[in-house]
Design a protein around this motif. Structure first.
Motif, mmCIF file in Angstrom:
data_model
loop_
_atom_site.group_PDB
_atom_site.id
_atom_site.type_symbol
_atom_site.label_atom_id
_atom_site.label_comp_id
_atom_site.label_asym_id
_atom_site.label_seq_id
_atom_site.Cartn_x
_atom_site.Cartn_y
_atom_site.Cartn_z
ATOM 1 N N TRP A 277 35.049 31.796 39.426
ATOM 2 C CA TRP A 277 34.557 32.260 38.120
ATOM 3 C C TRP A 277 35.722 32.351 37.139
ATOM 4 N N GLY A 278 35.918 31.235 36.434
ATOM 5 C CA GLY A 278 36.876 31.224 35.331
ATOM 6 C C GLY A 278 36.098 31.345 34.034
ATOM 7 N N SER A 279 35.581 30.191 33.558
ATOM 8 C CA SER A 279 34.628 30.171 32.437
ATOM 9 C C SER A 279 35.172 30.894 31.215
ATOM 10 N N GLY A 280 36.334 30.418 30.725
ATOM 11 C CA GLY A 280 37.001 31.081 29.608
ATOM 12 C C GLY A 280 36.191 31.143 28.341
ATOM 13 N N GLY A 281 35.422 30.094 28.047
ATOM 14 C CA GLY A 281 34.605 30.094 26.833
ATOM 15 C C GLY A 281 33.496 31.116 26.897
ATOM 16 N N SER A 282 32.872 31.226 28.034
ATOM 17 C CA SER A 282 31.773 32.170 28.215
ATOM 18 C C SER A 282 32.242 33.615 28.063
ATOM 19 N N ARG A 283 33.435 33.893 28.533
ATOM 20 C CA ARG A 283 33.910 35.283 28.508
ATOM 21 C C ARG A 283 34.854 35.596 27.338
ATOM 22 N N ARG A 284 35.071 34.634 26.466
ATOM 23 C CA ARG A 284 35.928 34.898 25.315
ATOM 24 C C ARG A 284 35.315 35.977 24.435
ATOM 25 N N VAL A 285 36.106 36.972 24.056
ATOM 26 C CA VAL A 285 35.631 38.081 23.220
ATOM 27 C C VAL A 285 35.673 37.653 21.760
ATOM 28 N N PRO A 286 34.543 37.719 21.051
ATOM 29 C CA PRO A 286 34.528 37.323 19.637
ATOM 30 C C PRO A 286 35.478 38.180 18.796
ATOM 31 N N GLU A 287 36.027 37.590 17.775
ATOM 32 C CA GLU A 287 36.943 38.302 16.887
ATOM 33 C C GLU A 287 36.248 39.525 16.288
ATOM 34 N N ASN B 70 45.095 32.283 31.636
ATOM 35 C CA ASN B 70 46.175 32.668 30.711
ATOM 36 C C ASN B 70 45.688 32.788 29.273
ATOM 37 N N SER B 71 46.467 33.455 28.463
ATOM 38 C CA SER B 71 46.051 33.833 27.110
ATOM 39 C C SER B 71 45.954 32.668 26.132
ATOM 40 N N THR B 72 46.398 31.468 26.515
ATOM 41 C CA THR B 72 46.169 30.305 25.654
ATOM 42 C C THR B 72 44.778 29.722 25.864
ATOM 43 N N GLU B 73 44.104 30.138 26.936
ATOM 44 C CA GLU B 73 42.787 29.580 27.255
ATOM 45 C C GLU B 73 41.636 30.529 26.939
ATOM 46 N N THR B 74 41.896 31.812 27.004
ATOM 47 C CA THR B 74 40.872 32.794 26.651
ATOM 48 C C THR B 74 41.579 34.093 26.309
ATOM 49 N N ASN B 75 40.840 35.059 25.793
ATOM 50 C CA ASN B 75 41.462 36.320 25.370
ATOM 51 C C ASN B 75 40.974 37.513 26.185
ATOM 52 N N PHE B 76 40.463 37.228 27.389
ATOM 53 C CA PHE B 76 39.888 38.307 28.197
ATOM 54 C C PHE B 76 40.107 38.006 29.672
ATOM 55 N N ILE B 77 40.592 38.997 30.384
ATOM 56 C CA ILE B 77 40.937 38.891 31.816
ATOM 57 C C ILE B 77 41.969 37.774 32.002
ATOM 58 N N ASN B 78 43.158 38.020 31.465
ATOM 59 C CA ASN B 78 44.216 37.012 31.488
ATOM 60 C C ASN B 78 45.129 37.098 32.708
ATOM 61 N N THR B 79 45.243 38.266 33.303
ATOM 62 C CA THR B 79 46.188 38.451 34.398
ATOM 63 C C THR B 79 45.463 38.769 35.703
ATOM 64 N N VAL B 80 46.192 38.582 36.790
ATOM 65 C CA VAL B 80 45.649 38.980 38.093
ATOM 66 C C VAL B 80 45.380 40.482 38.109
ATOM 67 N N ALA B 81 46.258 41.242 37.488
ATOM 68 C CA ALA B 81 46.074 42.699 37.444
ATOM 69 C C ALA B 81 44.770 43.061 36.742
ATOM 70 N N GLU B 82 44.483 42.399 35.617
ATOM 71 C CA GLU B 82 43.241 42.669 34.890
ATOM 72 C C GLU B 82 42.022 42.215 35.684
#
Length: 290
Positions: free
Chosen positions: A125-135, A170-182
């Motif tokens: 479950w990556g799906s960066g577009g689906s989980r991107r947080v709107p501005e 990573n943060s160039t691909e989406t703005n939510f859940i970028n790290t393993v820690a998150e």
């Protein structure tokens, strides 16, 4: 009598050494690649293949006839279909003001049904577009939304015996859940046995996240992907050293697959060198008694 005792000691020691040797389990190597290349990849030494939900089982892009053909292709593969990635399409938002939970769950259930028929039991479950947080949307609210829908998706996954692995991006691909820690924090809050963690070392390198995050995620890691930091090149092109990350994986008891997901210029000419480089790095860590 002493000779018999000495012989017994030697036998016990040999059995103990053999037992210890069996415990050393260096992860096998898989690859994210098109199903069309499975015979070539098998010849190179890859033992597991990862394809995409969109190409194999998605009801949005794969007709029932195409799906049946894909099932047969999966059965005929030279190497097993280990997992599928690119889980939820970008237009199905799981966070933000336009979430349609019913549509998400309907889509996901068809994906799971098809996965079961195809014999695939793992989805990344990556799906960066689906989980991107709107501005302008509250990130805390987005996290609540994601956890809420993930609980329901994980419950469906259990019904179809599917393991979900939430991927750090990573943060160039989406703005939510970028790290393993998150990602680990979200997985822990979802608190379901059918949702665990994908450690993607490429994304960790891109965002400067160190191996310590893997150690803190002990007990949750079920999948790992890797590529080099610059250009997402195959192992060995830039010479990136993944050993510190592999050492962290070994420390938390991870002995499952390590999968190359990179940008190939030509997998036919690069694939063999990549697996050889990765195999050496993995074995340097996992087969080192220290």
């Amino acid at each position: 009598m002493n000779r018999i005792l000495y012989t017994c000691v030697l036998v016990v020691a040999a059995l103990s050494a053999a037992k210890s040797q069996k415990k050393i389990n260096s992860p096998e190597i898989g690859i994210v690649q098109s199903i069309e290349h499975d015979s070539l990849l098998h010849a190179f030494g890859y033992r597991y293949l990862v394809e995409s939900v969109g190409r194999m089982v998605s009801p949005k892009s794969v007709s029932e006839e195409q799906f049946q053909n894909n099932v047969q292709r999966i059965k005929d593969m030279s190497i097993p279909m280990y997992a599928l990635n690119i889980f939820i399409p970008g237009e199905l938002k799981v966070v933000g003001p336009d979430v349609n939970e019913a549509a998400i769950l309907q889509y996901v259930e068809v994906v799971f049904q098809r996965c079961k028929k195809a014999g695939v039991n793992r989805i990344i479950w990556g799906s960066g577009g689906s989980r991107r947080v709107p501005e302008g949307f509250d990130p805390a609210r987005a996290k609540e939304q994601f956890i809420g829908v993930a609980k329901k998706i994980a419950a469906l996954a259990e019904r179809y015996n599917i393991m979900l692995a939430l991927e750090n991006l990573n943060s160039t691909e989406t703005n939510f859940i970028n790290t393993v820690a998150e990602a680990a924090d979200v997985v822990k809050k979802v608190d379901h046995k059918n949702m665990r963690l994908c450690v993607d070392i490429y994304h960790m390198l891109k965002d400067g996240e160190g191996p310590a995050s893997i150690e803190k995620a002990k007990g949750f890691v079920v999948y790992c992907e890797v590529a080099e930091k610059e250009g997402r090149t195959p192992p060995g092109v830039q010479g990136d050293d993944f050993r510190p990350y592999f050492a962290a994986l070994k420390k938390v008891g991870y002995h499952d697959k390590i999968v190359i997901e990179c940008r190939w210029e030509n997998v036919a000419t690069q694939g063999q060198a990549a697996i050889q480089n990765l195999r050496k790095q993995i074995d340097d860590v996992y087969l080192n008694a220290n």
